[in-house]
Scaffold this active site. Structure first.
Site, PDB file in Angstrom:
ATOM      1  N   THR A  46      -5.797  29.192 -50.915  1.00  0.00           N
ATOM      2  CA  THR A  46      -6.284  28.145 -50.314  1.00  0.00           C
ATOM      3  C   THR A  46      -6.548  27.062 -51.247  1.00  0.00           C
ATOM      4  OG1 THR A  46      -7.656  29.500 -48.730  1.00  0.00           O
ATOM      5  CG2 THR A  46      -8.437  27.416 -48.951  1.00  0.00           C
ATOM      6  N   TYR A 109      -9.967  30.405 -37.529  1.00  0.00           N
ATOM      7  CA  TYR A 109     -10.156  29.638 -36.347  1.00  0.00           C
ATOM      8  C   TYR A 109     -10.065  30.236 -35.085  1.00  0.00           C
ATOM      9  CZ  TYR A 109      -9.675  25.721 -33.146  1.00  0.00           C
ATOM     10  OH  TYR A 109      -9.865  24.656 -32.106  1.00  0.00           O
ATOM     11  N   TYR A 135      -7.918  39.432 -47.750  1.00  0.00           N
ATOM     12  CA  TYR A 135      -8.833  38.406 -48.378  1.00  0.00           C
ATOM     13  C   TYR A 135      -9.761  37.979 -46.954  1.00  0.00           C
ATOM     14  CZ  TYR A 135      -9.656  33.608 -50.219  1.00  0.00           C
ATOM     15  OH  TYR A 135     -10.485  32.450 -50.743  1.00  0.00           O
ATOM     16  N   ARG A 140     -14.787  29.945 -44.673  1.00  0.00           N
ATOM     17  CA  ARG A 140     -13.514  29.319 -44.341  1.00  0.00           C
ATOM     18  C   ARG A 140     -12.647  29.690 -42.873  1.00  0.00           C
ATOM     19  NH1 ARG A 140     -11.105  25.410 -48.065  1.00  0.00           N
ATOM     20  NH2 ARG A 140     -12.086  25.550 -50.112  1.00  0.00           N
ATOM     21  N   LYS A 164      -9.632  41.017 -51.622  1.00  0.00           N
ATOM     22  CA  LYS A 164     -10.536  39.880 -52.460  1.00  0.00           C
ATOM     23  C   LYS A 164     -11.519  39.546 -51.391  1.00  0.00           C
ATOM     24  CE  LYS A 164     -10.077  34.939 -53.557  1.00  0.00           C
ATOM     25  NZ  LYS A 164      -9.297  33.808 -53.654  1.00  0.00           N
ATOM     26  N   ILE A 206     -10.110  37.048 -58.546  1.00  0.00           N
ATOM     27  CA  ILE A 206      -9.151  35.949 -58.388  1.00  0.00           C
ATOM     28  C   ILE A 206     -10.096  34.746 -58.158  1.00  0.00           C
ATOM     29  CG2 ILE A 206      -7.367  34.865 -56.803  1.00  0.00           C
ATOM     30  CD1 ILE A 206      -6.548  37.651 -55.883  1.00  0.00           C
TER      31      ILE A 206
END
Length: 291
Positions: A46, A109, A135, A140, A164, A206
Site C-alpha cells: 500500500t 471495499y 495482511y 484501509r 502482517k 513490515i
C-alpha cells in the site's frame, strides 16, 4: 521462514514532478535501506501507492526491484485485491520466481464476511507459486480479519505462512500469537506499536518508517528479538515522535516528506494522494534537523 523475521520495509514508489516513476530514486532508496540493515524489502505494498499504478508499471517495478536488490536480501511482492479472480490471474502472470513470498491484503471495499475472507485466501493460496503472507489492515480495508479467521487459515492452509497484523488490537494480536502453529510467523504492521508487539512474541515488522529510519529501526527490532529491551526502548523512544508525525495525515505522504528531507525522493504523488500540509512539513523538518 527465518528470512522473513526481523525488519521488512514496505518501499515507497518515487515519482517525478510529472508523475512518472523515478527509477533513479528507487534504486537509491533500495540501496539506502539495504545498507541500513533491513532484512528484506516489500515491493507493491500500500505504501507503494499501488492503486495508482498500471499493470505494466507493476510488472516493471517487480523486475526493477529484483534487479537492483540483486539477491542481497529477500524480496516480498504485494499482490492483493477485492476481486479474488483477479488476484489469481495476477499471481499467474507476475514474475515471482525470485520472490520469497507474496503479501496479500484482505479484500477491501466489499466488506466480506469472515467466511468470505477465508475462502478468498484459501483460493489464492492454492493458485500462488509462492507462500502467502496474510495482511490485516481494517483501517484501509473496512473489515477486520478476526483472530479466529487468521488462525483457521494458519492451521488449515499449508501455503499460508505468516500474517502482517495492522489492526491495532493488542488482544487480537496476542490471541493469534498464543494459538498459531509453531512455524507460522506473526509480523507487526504498526510501526508505533511494533516494540510492544515484539515483546508479546511477534517475529518482526513490515515497516513504513524503515524507509527513512532504516538503521535505527532495524537495530530496534533486532534488539527486541534478542530480548535486549533496554536498547530497543532507547531507539524506539528516539523515533517515537517521528512515527506520530509520519502518520498524522496520510501514508505514504508522511514517509515521502521524510525521504524528501533526506534527498532520496521527490515529494511527488499521484492523485488522490497529496503532499503533507506545509504546517506538518515544517514540523517534520524541525524534528529531523534535531534527530
Amino acid at each position: 521462514m527465518e528470512q522473513l523475521k526481523g525488519t521488512g520495509v514496505a518501499l515507497v514508489t518515487p515519482f517525478k514532478a510529472d508523475e512518472s516513476i523515478d527509477w533513479n530514486a528507487l534504486e537509491k532508496l533500495i540501496n539506502y535501506v539495504i545498507d541500513g540493515g533491513v532484512n528484506y524489502v516489500v515491493s507493491l505494498g500500500t505504501t507503494g501507492e499501488t492503486p495508482t499504478l498500471s499493470a505494466d508499471e507493476k510488472l516493471d517495478l517487480i523486475k526493477f526491484t529484483f534487479e537492483k536488490v540483486s539477491k542481497r536480501v529477500p524480496v516480498v511482492i504485494g499482490v492483493g485485491d477485492y476481486n479474488t479472480r483477479d488476484v489469481v490471474k495476477r499471481l499467474e502472470q507476475c514474475p515471482l520466481d525470485e520472490a520469497a513470498a507474496v503479501l496479500s491484503v484482505a479484500p477491501y471495499y466489499s466488506k466480506p464476511t469472515q467466511e468470505g475472507i477465508y475462502q478468498h485466501y484459501k483460493t489464492i493460496a492454492a493458485a500462488s507459486p509462492k507462500p502467502i503472507i496474510l495482511y490485516n489492515v481494517p483501517g484501509r480495508t473496512g473489515r477486520n480479519m478476526t483472530a479466529e479467521t487468521t488462525l483457521r487459515l494458519a492451521h488449515e492452509v499449508e501455503n499460508i505462512i505468516a500474517m502482517k497484523e495492522a489492526s491495532g488490537d493488542m488482544m487480537q494480536c496476542m490471541q493469534i500469537i498464543r494459538d498459531k502453529p509453531k512455524d507460522f510467523l506473526v509480523i507487526s504492521g504498526d510501526d508505533g506499536l511494533a516494540l510492544a508487539q515484539l515483546a508479546c512474541g511477534m517475529d518482526g515488522v513490515i515497516s513504513v518508517a524503515a524507509n527513512y529510519f532504516a538503521a535505527d529501526f532495524s537495530s530496534m527490532v533486532h534488539a527486541a528479538l534478542v530480548n535486549d529491551y533496554p536498547a530497543a526502548r532507547i531507539l524506539n523512544n528516539k523515533m517515537l515522535e517521528g512515527f506520530d508525525l509520519m502518520f498524522s495525515e496520510n501514508n505514504p505522504a508522511g514517509i515521502k516528506a521524510f525521504l524528501h528531507h533526506a534527498g532520496i525522493v521527490e515529494n511527488s504523488f499521484r492523485l488522490p494522494v497529496m503532499p503533507v500540509t506545509d504546517g506538518l512539513y515544517g514540523k517534520i523538518n524541525a524534528y529531523l534537523n534535531n534527530y
